[in-house]
Write a protein that holds these residues in place. Structure first.
Motif, PDB file in Angstrom:
ATOM      1  N   MET A 147      -6.415  -0.162  15.771  1.00 45.94           N
ATOM      2  CA  MET A 147      -7.514   0.719  16.171  1.00 45.94           C
ATOM      3  C   MET A 147      -7.802   1.761  15.086  1.00 45.94           C
ATOM      4  SD  MET A 147      -6.841   1.424  20.240  1.00 45.94           S
ATOM      5  CE  MET A 147      -7.988   2.801  20.182  1.00 45.94           C
ATOM      6  N   LEU A 148      -6.751   2.322  14.522  1.00 44.97           N
ATOM      7  CA  LEU A 148      -6.946   3.286  13.440  1.00 44.97           C
ATOM      8  C   LEU A 148      -7.592   2.632  12.229  1.00 44.97           C
ATOM      9  CD1 LEU A 148      -3.557   5.218  13.680  1.00 44.97           C
ATOM     10  CD2 LEU A 148      -5.829   6.181  14.103  1.00 44.97           C
ATOM     11  N   PHE A 149      -7.150   1.410  11.917  1.00 43.50           N
ATOM     12  CA  PHE A 149      -7.745   0.717  10.773  1.00 43.50           C
ATOM     13  C   PHE A 149      -9.236   0.454  11.015  1.00 43.50           C
ATOM     14  CE2 PHE A 149      -8.958  -3.293   8.715  1.00 43.50           C
ATOM     15  CZ  PHE A 149      -8.786  -2.923   7.390  1.00 43.50           C
ATOM     16  N   ALA A 150      -9.586   0.027  12.230  1.00 39.76           N
ATOM     17  CA  ALA A 150     -10.995  -0.242  12.534  1.00 39.76           C
ATOM     18  C   ALA A 150     -11.832   1.030  12.433  1.00 39.76           C
ATOM     19  CB  ALA A 150     -11.108  -0.844  13.936  1.00 39.76           C
ATOM     20  N   HIS A 151     -11.232   2.177  12.738  1.00 41.87           N
ATOM     21  CA  HIS A 151     -11.983   3.434  12.676  1.00 41.87           C
ATOM     22  C   HIS A 151     -12.241   3.885  11.237  1.00 41.87           C
ATOM     23  CE1 HIS A 151     -13.358   7.401  13.971  1.00 41.87           C
ATOM     24  NE2 HIS A 151     -12.528   7.930  13.089  1.00 41.87           N
ATOM     25  N   TYR A 152     -11.275   3.695  10.358  1.00 43.12           N
ATOM     26  CA  TYR A 152     -11.401   4.224   8.999  1.00 43.12           C
ATOM     27  C   TYR A 152     -11.869   3.181   7.980  1.00 43.12           C
ATOM     28  CZ  TYR A 152      -9.062   8.419  10.638  1.00 43.12           C
ATOM     29  OH  TYR A 152      -8.758   9.571  11.313  1.00 43.12           O
ATOM     30  N   HIS A 153     -11.875   1.940   8.335  1.00 41.17           N
ATOM     31  CA  HIS A 153     -12.277   0.912   7.376  1.00 41.17           C
ATOM     32  C   HIS A 153     -13.794   0.887   7.226  1.00 41.17           C
ATOM     33  CE1 HIS A 153     -12.549  -2.844   5.233  1.00 41.17           C
ATOM     34  NE2 HIS A 153     -13.274  -3.373   6.210  1.00 41.17           N
ATOM     35  N   ARG A 154     -14.246   0.666   6.002  1.00 45.27           N
ATOM     36  CA  ARG A 154     -15.651   0.480   5.683  1.00 45.27           C
ATOM     37  C   ARG A 154     -15.838  -0.906   5.079  1.00 45.27           C
ATOM     38  NH1 ARG A 154     -15.306   3.993   8.516  1.00 45.27           N
ATOM     39  NH2 ARG A 154     -16.132   6.120   8.433  1.00 45.27           N
ATOM     40  N   SER A 155     -16.925  -1.533   5.424  1.00 45.96           N
ATOM     41  CA  SER A 155     -17.177  -2.911   5.001  1.00 45.96           C
ATOM     42  C   SER A 155     -17.105  -3.037   3.479  1.00 45.96           C
ATOM     43  CB  SER A 155     -18.559  -3.359   5.493  1.00 45.96           C
ATOM     44  OG  SER A 155     -18.836  -4.670   5.059  1.00 45.96           O
ATOM     45  N   GLY A 156     -16.358  -4.050   3.035  1.00 48.64           N
ATOM     46  CA  GLY A 156     -16.230  -4.312   1.610  1.00 48.64           C
ATOM     47  C   GLY A 156     -15.126  -3.552   0.913  1.00 48.64           C
ATOM     48  N   THR A 157     -14.470  -2.624   1.603  1.00 49.13           N
ATOM     49  CA  THR A 157     -13.391  -1.846   0.985  1.00 49.13           C
ATOM     50  C   THR A 157     -12.124  -2.686   0.870  1.00 49.13           C
ATOM     51  OG1 THR A 157     -14.307   0.176   1.941  1.00 49.13           O
ATOM     52  CG2 THR A 157     -12.047   0.280   1.104  1.00 49.13           C
ATOM     53  N   ARG A 158     -11.486  -2.608  -0.285  1.00 51.13           N
ATOM     54  CA  ARG A 158     -10.192  -3.255  -0.506  1.00 51.13           C
ATOM     55  C   ARG A 158      -9.123  -2.169  -0.683  1.00 51.13           C
ATOM     56  NH1 ARG A 158      -9.947  -8.689  -1.981  1.00 51.13           N
ATOM     57  NH2 ARG A 158     -11.968  -9.757  -1.831  1.00 51.13           N
ATOM     58  N   TYR A 159      -7.854  -2.560  -0.464  1.00 54.59           N
ATOM     59  CA  TYR A 159      -6.803  -1.572  -0.408  1.00 54.59           C
ATOM     60  C   TYR A 159      -5.641  -1.960  -1.318  1.00 54.59           C
ATOM     61  CZ  TYR A 159      -9.485  -0.260   3.680  1.00 54.59           C
ATOM     62  OH  TYR A 159     -10.509   0.106   4.521  1.00 54.59           O
ATOM     63  N   LEU A 160      -5.014  -0.905  -1.878  1.00 52.41           N
ATOM     64  CA  LEU A 160      -3.865  -1.101  -2.759  1.00 52.41           C
ATOM     65  C   LEU A 160      -2.545  -1.034  -1.997  1.00 52.41           C
ATOM     66  CD1 LEU A 160      -5.005   1.111  -5.783  1.00 52.41           C
ATOM     67  CD2 LEU A 160      -5.199  -1.368  -5.523  1.00 52.41           C
ATOM     68  N   GLN A 161      -2.482  -0.232  -0.958  1.00 53.70           N
ATOM     69  CA  GLN A 161      -1.260  -0.126  -0.162  1.00 53.70           C
ATOM     70  C   GLN A 161      -1.606   0.425   1.206  1.00 53.70           C
ATOM     71  OE1 GLN A 161       1.522   3.043  -1.341  1.00 53.70           O
ATOM     72  NE2 GLN A 161       0.099   3.575  -2.978  1.00 53.70           N
ATOM     73  N   VAL A 162      -0.686   0.214   2.161  1.00 57.47           N
ATOM     74  CA  VAL A 162      -0.871   0.682   3.528  1.00 57.47           C
ATOM     75  C   VAL A 162       0.481   1.174   4.035  1.00 57.47           C
ATOM     76  CG1 VAL A 162      -0.530  -1.664   4.405  1.00 57.47           C
ATOM     77  CG2 VAL A 162      -1.611   0.042   5.856  1.00 57.47           C
TER      78      VAL A 162
END
Length: 483
Positions: free
Chosen positions: A426-441
């Motif tokens: 749920m937190l990821f869905a709230h803060y994620h923006r389309s097309g964004t890639r991530y280096l670490q979580v």
């Protein structure tokens, strides 16, 4: 003291084609041979170690004043004077031979041995040694329950390193304690009470202060002991005999456990003394004589303490180590070897939630605050921080200015993987923006409490009202003895 614990996970568990070497992190995939080795290590790591320091107070007093060695002396509460109210905290070996035992009123000890020296406790002198002991206990495991003053229960399932042999670990700990000038009795078993009984027997028959009871040998060991040994259990009064609420199999209370749920009172040594004396009236003086009796008959005669005693006599000890203080939070992190898309990041979050839930259950903890941090490959300008202080500046995060994330406070504390994973996603869905890639979580569980409910064996039933004999087994046992 820093309680926060964090872990870094290998990204190859997410199916990264570029990662060719097998994963070695806590969540890494392993071959069948590696899985067998891991399961064997897990089997060896199961067990509870009880450490009892012999004559802790008196040893430190002798180190401070060598002229006391070999003399009968007592360390008491308050001023330590025998003409004032107080109790014996510790007695030297010479004083024990005169009949003085810890817990005895000072006035009674003086009547038994009037020439004994009576000293007050010097806690300032004991504290540095206690701190060193606790550091050595925590080096063995992060699941440690202290028993006043220097004794402890150590759950080996929380060892930071794989335990190839519990005996070698006990020998190393015993050597470190001996370097402090103290003598340790160490018992290892699958339950706290049996581990404490093993520690009490670790100097018998030529043993060198360490006794390991392998799984499956608990009943044969306990049934070789007299019931009077129960009166020497220190951990059963100040340290609760653990049990996990609602657990029906595994390490928790098993069949019939609903009748042994904990109460908010500690086991009274006087109740145990009454229990031992009551059974002695029937000629029952050993655990071997208790084992064939009916648990229902023991419960009718002695209350629920009778059923607990029957379980112990059969080698069934499901008590758990209750950690002294839970950590502030539990963290786990995955660093990607490339810029991961949303699907890979969700898979990583799923793994993190399951891993943290398993770690909470292992340490018998529960958390209420679920937090998620993400490091985008291209940091956004509207970066959000997890927590801010009163001046509006970053309060907790100093790992990178590009981190985004937040936290959710649950309605109740939990260690369930599904709930933690659900709120992390749920937190990821709230803060994620389309097309964004991530280096670490990074996933974090906060507001942690101890989940294991202390279990205190109930007091023995009062002997005032008349009751029937234990059962047919007791009568048969008495008849054989008379014959």
């Amino acid at each position: 003291m820093e309680h926060d614990q964090s872990g870094t996970l290998n990204p190859s568990i997410l199916g990264d084609a570029a990662a060719q070497r097998p994963a070695r992190g806590p969540l890494g995939a392993a071959s069948s041979t590696e899985k067998g080795a891991v399961s064997e290590q897990a089997r060896l790591r199961q067990g509870i170690m009880h450490v009892r320091i012999r004559h802790f107070y008196c040893t430190l007093e002798e180190m401070a004043n060598p002229s006391l060695r070999g003399l009968p002396f007592v360390v008491g509460t308050g001023t330590g004077r025998p003409n004032e109210p107080g109790r014996v905290i510790d007695a030297s070996p010479a004083a024990v031979r005169l009949g003085i035992v810890p817990g005895m009123p000072l006035r009674r000890a003086y009547r038994l041995a009037p020439r004994t020296l009576f000293l007050p406790a010097s806690y300032e002198r004991y504290q540095p040694v206690l701190q060193r002991l606790r550091e050595r206990y925590r080096a063995c495991s992060h699941i440690v329950e202290s028993v006043p003053l220097a004794d402890a229960f150590i759950d080996l399932s929380g060892s930071p390193q794989p335990v190839t042999s519990p005996i070698l670990l006990a020998q190393q700990l015993s050597s470190e304690i001996a370097a402090l000038g103290l003598t340790a009795l160490i018992g290892i078993a699958n339950g706290k009470t049996i581990a404490e009984l093993a520690a009490l027997m670790s100097r018998k028959d030529g043993r060198q202060g360490i006794l390991y009871i392998p799984p499956g040998r608990e009943a044969s060991f306990v049934q070789s002991l007299p019931l009077s040994l129960l009166l020497q259990l220190h951990g059963s009064e100040p340290g609760p005999l653990g049990g996990r609420e609602g657990e029906s199999e595994g390490t928790g209370l098993r069949a019939g456990s609903s009748e042994l749920e904990g109460r908010g009172e500690r086991l009274d040594l006087e109740a145990l003394a009454e229990l031992v004396a009551h059974l002695r009236d029937f000629g029952i003086t050993t655990f071997a004589q208790v084992a064939p009796l009916s648990p229902e008959g023991l419960e009718r005669r002695l209350g629920r303490l009778g059923r607990w005693l029957h379980q112990l006599a059969r080698g069934e000890d499901y008590s758990l180590v209750i950690p002294d203080a839970p950590p502030l939070s539990q963290n786990a992190r995955i660093r990607f070897q490339h810029a991961a898309d949303a699907d890979e990041t969700c898979a990583a979050i799923h793994k993190l939630g399951g891993y943290l839930a398993g770690r909470l259950r292992e340490q018998r903890l529960k958390g209420r605050v679920v937090a998620l941090l993400l490091w985008p490959a291209r940091p956004r300008r509207d970066t959000r921080h997890l927590l801010l202080d009163e001046q509006g500046e970053e309060a907790m995060l100093h790992e990178g200015e590009g981190a985004i994330g937040g936290q959710i406070t649950l309605e109740r504390h939990t260690d369930e993987a599904d709930i933690l994973i659900h709120h992390l996603l749920m937190l990821f869905a709230h803060y994620h923006r389309s097309g964004t890639r991530y280096l670490q979580v990074l996933a974090r569980i906060g507001d942690i409490i101890t989940a294991a409910t202390p279990y205190y064996p109930p007091a023995a039933r009062a002997r005032g009202r008349p009751t029937r004999r234990l059962d047919l087994s007791t009568r048969r046992l008495n008849g054989e003895r008379q014959g």
